[in-house]
Write a protein that holds these residues in place. Structure first.
Motif, PDB file in Angstrom:
ATOM      1  N   SER A  20       0.841  -1.204   0.000  1.00 30.38           N
ATOM      2  CA  SER A  20       0.000   0.000   0.000  1.00 30.38           C
ATOM      3  C   SER A  20       0.872   1.248   0.000  1.00 30.38           C
ATOM      4  CB  SER A  20      -0.931   0.015   1.218  1.00 30.38           C
ATOM      5  OG  SER A  20      -0.193   0.103   2.414  1.00 30.38           O
ATOM      6  N   TRP A  21       0.449   2.224  -0.779  1.00 33.42           N
ATOM      7  CA  TRP A  21       1.105   3.526  -0.787  1.00 33.42           C
ATOM      8  C   TRP A  21       0.484   4.395   0.292  1.00 33.42           C
ATOM      9  CZ3 TRP A  21       5.484   4.490  -3.240  1.00 33.42           C
ATOM     10  CH2 TRP A  21       5.814   3.741  -4.372  1.00 33.42           C
ATOM     11  N   LYS A  22       1.315   5.103   1.042  1.00 35.71           N
ATOM     12  CA  LYS A  22       0.838   6.016   2.070  1.00 35.71           C
ATOM     13  C   LYS A  22       0.765   7.454   1.550  1.00 35.71           C
ATOM     14  CE  LYS A  22       0.996   2.543   4.884  1.00 35.71           C
ATOM     15  NZ  LYS A  22      -0.243   1.842   5.284  1.00 35.71           N
ATOM     16  N   VAL A  23       1.264   7.668   0.313  1.00 33.32           N
ATOM     17  CA  VAL A  23       1.230   8.988  -0.309  1.00 33.32           C
ATOM     18  C   VAL A  23       0.770   8.836  -1.750  1.00 33.32           C
ATOM     19  CG1 VAL A  23       3.080   9.887   1.153  1.00 33.32           C
ATOM     20  CG2 VAL A  23       3.645   8.825  -1.040  1.00 33.32           C
ATOM     21  N   ALA A  24       0.458   9.948  -2.398  1.00 33.45           N
ATOM     22  CA  ALA A  24       0.051   9.954  -3.800  1.00 33.45           C
ATOM     23  C   ALA A  24       0.792  11.078  -4.515  1.00 33.45           C
ATOM     24  CB  ALA A  24      -1.459  10.153  -3.920  1.00 33.45           C
ATOM     25  N   ALA A  25       0.775  11.024  -5.857  1.00 31.33           N
ATOM     26  CA  ALA A  25       1.422  12.074  -6.639  1.00 31.33           C
ATOM     27  C   ALA A  25       0.825  13.433  -6.282  1.00 31.33           C
ATOM     28  CB  ALA A  25       1.261  11.791  -8.128  1.00 31.33           C
ATOM     29  N   GLN A  33       9.297  10.317   6.792  1.00 31.14           N
ATOM     30  CA  GLN A  33       7.865  10.013   6.747  1.00 31.14           C
ATOM     31  C   GLN A  33       7.666   8.675   6.042  1.00 31.14           C
ATOM     32  OE1 GLN A  33       5.445  13.001   4.826  1.00 31.14           O
ATOM     33  NE2 GLN A  33       3.780  11.564   4.439  1.00 31.14           N
ATOM     34  N   VAL A  34       6.849   7.788   6.630  1.00 30.42           N
ATOM     35  CA  VAL A  34       6.554   6.500   5.990  1.00 30.42           C
ATOM     36  C   VAL A  34       5.726   6.762   4.739  1.00 30.42           C
ATOM     37  CG1 VAL A  34       5.358   4.311   6.225  1.00 30.42           C
ATOM     38  CG2 VAL A  34       6.694   5.199   8.139  1.00 30.42           C
ATOM     39  N   PHE A  35       6.219   6.300   3.592  1.00 34.50           N
ATOM     40  CA  PHE A  35       5.509   6.576   2.345  1.00 34.50           C
ATOM     41  C   PHE A  35       4.990   5.334   1.637  1.00 34.50           C
ATOM     42  CE2 PHE A  35       9.811   5.739   0.966  1.00 34.50           C
ATOM     43  CZ  PHE A  35       9.688   5.124  -0.273  1.00 34.50           C
ATOM     44  N   VAL A  36       5.455   4.134   2.026  1.00 28.68           N
ATOM     45  CA  VAL A  36       4.981   2.915   1.371  1.00 28.68           C
ATOM     46  C   VAL A  36       5.174   1.737   2.312  1.00 28.68           C
ATOM     47  CG1 VAL A  36       7.212   2.327   0.328  1.00 28.68           C
ATOM     48  CG2 VAL A  36       5.091   1.537  -0.761  1.00 28.68           C
ATOM     49  N   GLU A  57       6.022  11.161  -8.873  1.00 31.01           N
ATOM     50  CA  GLU A  57       5.667   9.913  -9.558  1.00 31.01           C
ATOM     51  C   GLU A  57       5.869   8.719  -8.627  1.00 31.01           C
ATOM     52  OE1 GLU A  57       6.738   7.407 -13.656  1.00 31.01           O
ATOM     53  OE2 GLU A  57       7.861   9.226 -13.121  1.00 31.01           O
ATOM     54  N   LEU A  58       4.911   7.801  -8.684  1.00 33.68           N
ATOM     55  CA  LEU A  58       5.039   6.498  -8.030  1.00 33.68           C
ATOM     56  C   LEU A  58       5.291   5.477  -9.135  1.00 33.68           C
ATOM     57  CD1 LEU A  58       1.982   6.702  -5.575  1.00 33.68           C
ATOM     58  CD2 LEU A  58       4.346   7.423  -5.170  1.00 33.68           C
ATOM     59  N   GLY A  63       0.159  -4.016  -5.245  1.00 34.41           N
ATOM     60  CA  GLY A  63       0.042  -5.396  -5.692  1.00 34.41           C
ATOM     61  C   GLY A  63       1.107  -5.802  -6.691  1.00 34.41           C
ATOM     62  N   GLU A  64       1.866  -4.831  -7.194  1.00 31.69           N
ATOM     63  CA  GLU A  64       2.919  -5.125  -8.171  1.00 31.69           C
ATOM     64  C   GLU A  64       4.201  -5.527  -7.454  1.00 31.69           C
ATOM     65  OE1 GLU A  64       5.415  -2.777 -11.704  1.00 31.69           O
ATOM     66  OE2 GLU A  64       3.492  -1.999 -10.969  1.00 31.69           O
ATOM     67  N   THR A  65       4.924  -6.484  -8.034  1.00 29.76           N
ATOM     68  CA  THR A  65       6.205  -6.928  -7.489  1.00 29.76           C
ATOM     69  C   THR A  65       7.333  -6.190  -8.192  1.00 29.76           C
ATOM     70  OG1 THR A  65       5.339  -9.122  -6.942  1.00 29.76           O
ATOM     71  CG2 THR A  65       7.724  -8.898  -7.104  1.00 29.76           C
ATOM     72  N   LEU A  66       8.230  -5.613  -7.382  1.00 28.01           N
ATOM     73  CA  LEU A  66       9.298  -4.780  -7.909  1.00 28.01           C
ATOM     74  C   LEU A  66      10.639  -5.367  -7.512  1.00 28.01           C
ATOM     75  CD1 LEU A  66       9.290  -2.065  -9.487  1.00 28.01           C
ATOM     76  CD2 LEU A  66       9.717  -0.929  -7.295  1.00 28.01           C
ATOM     77  N   GLU A  67      11.603  -5.345  -8.432  1.00 31.07           N
ATOM     78  CA  GLU A  67      12.936  -5.851  -8.138  1.00 31.07           C
ATOM     79  C   GLU A  67      13.733  -4.822  -7.343  1.00 31.07           C
ATOM     80  OE1 GLU A  67      14.903  -6.982 -11.699  1.00 31.07           O
ATOM     81  OE2 GLU A  67      13.464  -8.553 -12.219  1.00 31.07           O
TER      82      GLU A  67
END
Length: 508
Positions: A20-25, A33-36, A57-58, A63-67
């Protein structure tokens, strides 16, 4: 513009899922600050922001898997009040492990059952029977393998202190009185005939009453009434009250789950809109890591399992004495504490169970650990986690109890830190929490032994030629046969069983 890449959170992982993202564009963020919130193969981690400014930009969706090393977030620092200077260079930020949430000290020292407060102990005589029953604990299974409790709720307002009578301390028997009691007990033990039969029958009745107290589930009268109205067996409900008691919220949660399961059952076998009638669940996160670890362990370490039935009656009595002692006031105590201490004690007598099989450039070697990082397998909503207590051999019984409580509370909240998941040396799995007698556990990778703790329940047991009810459990152990031979595994399990049968050995 500064771009923060997904870091390796200190455990050598290669990827993580965006939970979950704690911030938005367009949002303004500050340093730290916790952002994700991300999910690694082992734990949920909240990442702090290394820059201050405006989010532009995020780079990944929830739900996406990131390397690891891929762009995660881009921040425009030009509009920040700090002048755009980052707290740390991006390269350094990538190496910083995520900060786990701080533990709640109150949650780490909650009681497993109701302990009277000074105000409660001074109440009128009408409350005395309830207070006498309260230290009895819950059912054998709930008391033995109770879930980590939460904060106490629904305790209600306290009574007016003006209505309370003053406590009168009981006098301590003199030495002569105590000696006289000992003599009386000795004469009763050697007596025969009708009088002896009467005494024995009264002792048996007393024993039955004690057994009933040990099996009693902790719940206040209004909660018991509510459970009766809903038709819920209190022994099947997991308590979350601050003192190990079942609350009204526990009943509502249990009822909601039961209704949901019952509502879904009639339609489960019907068409679900999928032509192939198959529900496909992606394997990722904890499930993916667990699957790989179990396959690697099962097909690389030749497992051998042995089992032993144990009379844990003295362990149950010892736990009751600890709960009643002032030293353990405010600390949850269960038979799992005694088993953990028994495993530590037995490993010192059989060191090769606390070891690793390591393949080196010149061949294989056995590395025996002169420290115990005791792993406790924990079933959580996210799957199986095995955090461990570092240097458990150095902890007193009370310190070990506090560590177990904190470990379980943190694991069930999904906030176990990556550091707590690493470098385990031997694991205990508490399958008795689910009412299971025993099992054949798979060894945690990197270790050579695991102990399964089954449920404790009353069973007929032969003592001195007579069949009497006793608290019995079954211990199961799996061992890497490359390191632990059958003789060593049997001696280790026998030593663990000896402590469970006579906990006083720990005090020698």
């Amino acid at each position: 513009m500064s771009t923060f890449n997904l870091p390796d959170v200190g455990e050598g992982l290669t990827e993580a899922e965006i939970v979950s993202w704690k911030v938005a564009a367009g949002d303004t963020v500050t340093v730290n600050q916790v952002f994700v919130e991300i999910e690694t193969a082992k734990s949920l981690v909240e990442l702090p922001c290394p820059f201050a400014g405006t989010v532009t930009e995020l780079h990944a969706a929830e739900g996406e898997t990131l390397e690891v090393g891929k762009p995660l977030i881009t921040i425009d620092e030009s509009g920040s009040s700090s002048g755009g200077a980052p707290a740390e260079a991006p390269a350094e930020a990538e190496e910083q492990p995520a900060r786990p949430l701080p533990r709640d000290p109150a949650a780490e020292s909650v009681l497993g059952e109701v302990v009277e407060s000074p105000a409660e102990t001074e109440d009128d005589d009408a409350a005395a029977p309830a207070r006498a029953a309260s230290p009895a604990g819950s059912s054998a299974e709930a008391e033995t393998h109770g879930e980590a409790p939460g904060p106490l709720v629904g305790s209600g307002p306290k009574a007016d202190p003006a209505r309370r009578r003053r406590r009168v301390n009981r006098p301590t028997p003199s030495a002569s009185v105590r000696e006289g009691l000992k003599g009386a007990r000795a004469r009763l033990a050697t007596a025969s005939g009708p009088a002896s039969a009467v005494v024995q029958s009264r002792m048996a009745a007393s024993g039955a009453a004690v057994s009933g107290l040990l099996e009693r589930v902790l719940a206040k009268p209004p909660v018991r009434k509510f459970a009766k109205e809903l038709g819920i067996d209190l022994a099947k409900v997991t308590p979350t009250g601050g003192h190990g008691e079942i609350t009204r919220e526990d009943l509502l949660s249990y009822q909601a789950q039961r209704e949901a399961e019952q509502a879904a059952a009639p339609t489960f076998w019907q068409e679900t809109g999928r032509p192939e009638r198959i529900e496909r669940q992606p394997v990722k996160g904890v499930r993916k890591a667990t699957a790989k670890a179990m396959v690697d362990s099962a097909f690389s370490a030749p497992h051998v399992s042995i089992f032993v039935d144990v009379d844990a009656t003295r362990t149950m009595e010892f736990v009751q004495r600890l709960k009643a002692s002032e030293e353990f006031a405010g600390v949850k105590v269960s038979p799992l504490l005694i088993l953990a201490k028994a495993v530590i004690w037995a490993a010192a007598r059989n060191p090769n169970v606390n070891a690793s099989w390591v393949q080196t450039a010149t061949g294989a070697e056995i590395q025996v650990k002169h420290y115990m990082n005791l792993g406790i397998a924990a079933a959580t909503p996210r799957g199986l986690l095995v955090p461990n207590i570092k240097d458990a051999q150095d902890l007193s019984l009370k310190e070990l109890a506090v560590a177990l409580n904190g470990l379980a509370t943190t694991a069930r909240a999904g906030k176990t830190s990556p550091a707590d998941m690493k470098d385990g040396t031997l694991t205990v799995t508490n399958i008795g929490a689910l009412g299971i007698d025993t099992g054949t556990p798979i060894i945690n990778p990197g270790e050579v032994a695991i102990v399964a703790f089954g449920t404790i329940k009353q069973k007929p047991w032969v003592v001195s030629g007579e069949v009497i009810p006793r608290w019995i459990t079954t211990l199961g152990g799996s061992f890497d046969h490359r390191v632990v031979d059958g003789d060593l595994s049997a001696r280790f399990m026998a030593d663990v069983a000896a402590i469970m049968e006579e906990p006083a050995l720990l005090l020698e």
